[in-house]
Scaffold this active site. Structure first.
Site, PDB file in Angstrom:
ATOM      1  N   ASP A   1      48.781  -4.436 -27.031  1.00  0.00           N
ATOM      2  CA  ASP A   1      49.416  -3.935 -28.249  1.00  0.00           C
ATOM      3  C   ASP A   1      48.616  -4.427 -29.445  1.00  0.00           C
ATOM      4  OD1 ASP A   1      51.158  -2.790 -30.006  1.00  0.00           O
ATOM      5  OD2 ASP A   1      52.899  -3.977 -29.431  1.00  0.00           O
TER       6      ASP A   1
ATOM      7  N   ASP B   1      48.217   2.717 -30.651  1.00  0.00           N
ATOM      8  CA  ASP B   1      47.907   1.291 -30.713  1.00  0.00           C
ATOM      9  C   ASP B   1      48.431   0.476 -29.534  1.00  0.00           C
ATOM     10  OD1 ASP B   1      50.542   1.580 -31.403  1.00  0.00           O
ATOM     11  OD2 ASP B   1      50.497   0.125 -33.032  1.00  0.00           O
ATOM     12  N   GLU B   2      48.850   1.113 -28.461  1.00  0.00           N
ATOM     13  CA  GLU B   2      49.288   0.330 -27.308  1.00  0.00           C
ATOM     14  C   GLU B   2      49.104   1.112 -26.018  1.00  0.00           C
ATOM     15  OE1 GLU B   2      53.472  -0.523 -26.769  1.00  0.00           O
ATOM     16  OE2 GLU B   2      54.012   1.003 -28.259  1.00  0.00           O
TER      17      GLU B   2
END
Length: 421
Positions: free
Chosen positions: A29, A123-124
């Site tokens: 993350d 983003d993860e």
């Protein structure tokens, strides 16, 4: 302590390396991703509270630096409230193209480690590194190497949870943010889980949390020790069984690298509430154009069109329709969205936000079509793809439907082009 603060408390201080045997699932993350990308070009803002989001009166926070979060600012918060909580914050408008480029570079690092990468958002992602153990090393060493490469190559930090299931790995990354690494040993899962608040469980929203608290259940351990039949009676059969399984650390999901986007959509919050149906339809057209372009760019078509309509009092309704054939045409999306709006009973009602979404995606061109006699979509496909080519060269605003040439003064604030809910 707020619900969000409980879920994002830092993990325990570093100690002896945890046993990562059998812990081949990583959840990576990125830390305050949008803000971190902006700081690459604005290093003078490091250490200061920074917010990325809509700057208009109806703007919403997209991301906040950890300095801003200390004041209670968090994503999805109205910008007006964020400014009241942290008046000294620097507010930057979002630049989605920058974030997409940074995300692509980060995911290249992930895929250099393992092909089993399941994106959850820009983003993860989940990674299954079982196949990389012999080549690179133990799971914790792989996680450390990923963090080092992301920092060295992109100037960004990320937090990584290492565990034997996706659910626990995601919890671990949350508990070690920012810029951390946490291994939850396979034989330490229950010790890790049972001390957490019930809100940490996947599937526990505010309403479920209140129901659990009403039952006197405040920790995951208390849920685990509660009779399954009671949970199912209070929460529903499927939901009760789901939470009970998670409370015992059971999560059978595997990392699915080819998971396709479930939907593609866009929405707009007006600067002032709008009750003019023509203005609403014009906005639906603009959003349909945006969604159609994103579908074509991603090689998708979708079977279901939905609209989101939020009244001035924040109450929200959605309406959807499943088409006979999947589509990526803005014309079809707009006509369907307009009909859904007209049938919603909200024509003439003041609206704060409208959204258009296409769901049930399939790869473009793979679904059989049945056109009526004499009907052809080839001309529309050719026209919209020609617009795509112009947009890629000169920008999306270079060619627009005539109805959108005059920018409506009531448009504002926020357009969220979220993909893959």
């Amino acid at each position: 302590m707020s619900r969000k603060q409980q879920l994002h408390r830092p993990g325990p201080p570093p100690g002896p390396p945890a046993d990562d045997t059998g812990c081949s699932i990583l959840h990576v993350d990125m830390d305050a991703f949008f803000v971190s990308v902006e700081l690459l070009e604005r290093p003078e803002l490091r250490g200061r509270p920074v917010i990325v989001g809509g700057v208009g009166g109806r703007g919403v926070v997209s991301a906040a630096s950890y300095e801003a979060r200390r004041f209670g600012v968090h994503s999805a918060m109205p910008m007006t409230r964020a400014r009241r909580l942290c008046p000294q914050a620097v507010v930057l408008p979002p630049r989605h193209a920058k974030y997409a480029a940074a995300s692509a570079a980060v995911f290249e690092i992930f895929r250099s480690v393992t092909p089993l990468v399941e994106p959850l958002s820009l983003d993860e992602a989940f990674l299954d590194v079982a196949g990389a153990l012999r080549r690179i090393g133990r799971p914790a060493a792989i996680a450390a190497a990923i963090r080092a490469q992301v920092a060295e190559q992109q100037g960004l930090t990320c937090s990584v949870g290492v565990a034997n299931t996706k659910f626990v790995a995601k919890l671990a990354s949350t508990r070690c943010k920012p810029d951390g690494l946490l291994v939850v040993p396979a034989d330490g899962v229950l010790e890790f889980l049972h001390a957490l608040p019930v809100a940490a469980l996947w599937g526990v929203g505010e309403r479920t949390e209140q129901n659990l608290l009403r039952l006197g259940l405040r920790t995951v351990g208390q849920i685990a020790r509660t009779d399954l039949a009671l949970l199912q009676r209070e929460l529903g059969r499927a939901h009760g069984a789901h939470l009970h399984a998670l409370a015992w650390g059971r999560d059978e999901r595997s990392v699915v690298p080819d998971a396709r986007d479930k939907s593609i959509g866009a929405e707009e919050t007006f600067a002032t509430d709008v009750d003019d149906p023509e203005v609403i339809r014009r906005e639906l057209l603009r959003l349909a154009e945006k969604v159609g372009a994103r579908l074509r760019d991603g090689g998708h078509e979708g079977r279901t069109v939905s609209v989101k309509l939020r009244r001035a009092d924040f109450s929200t309704i959605t309406r959807s329709r499943t088409l006979g054939d999947p589509t990526d045409l803005a014309r079809v999306i707009y006509v369907t969205a307009s009909e859904l709006y007209e049938g919603s009973g909200l024509e003439g009602v003041r609206l704060r936000l409208v959204g258009v979404r296409v769901e049930n995606l399939v790869p473009a061109g793979t679904a059989p079509r049945q056109l009526a006699l004499g009907e052809s979509e080839d001309g529309w496909h050719a026209a919209e793809r020609a617009v795509d080519q112009v947009a890629h060269r000169f920008g999306r605003g270079a060619v627009r439907p005539a109805a959108l040439v005059r920018r409506d003064t009531s448009r504002s604030a926020r357009d969220t082009g979220d993909t893959g809910e």
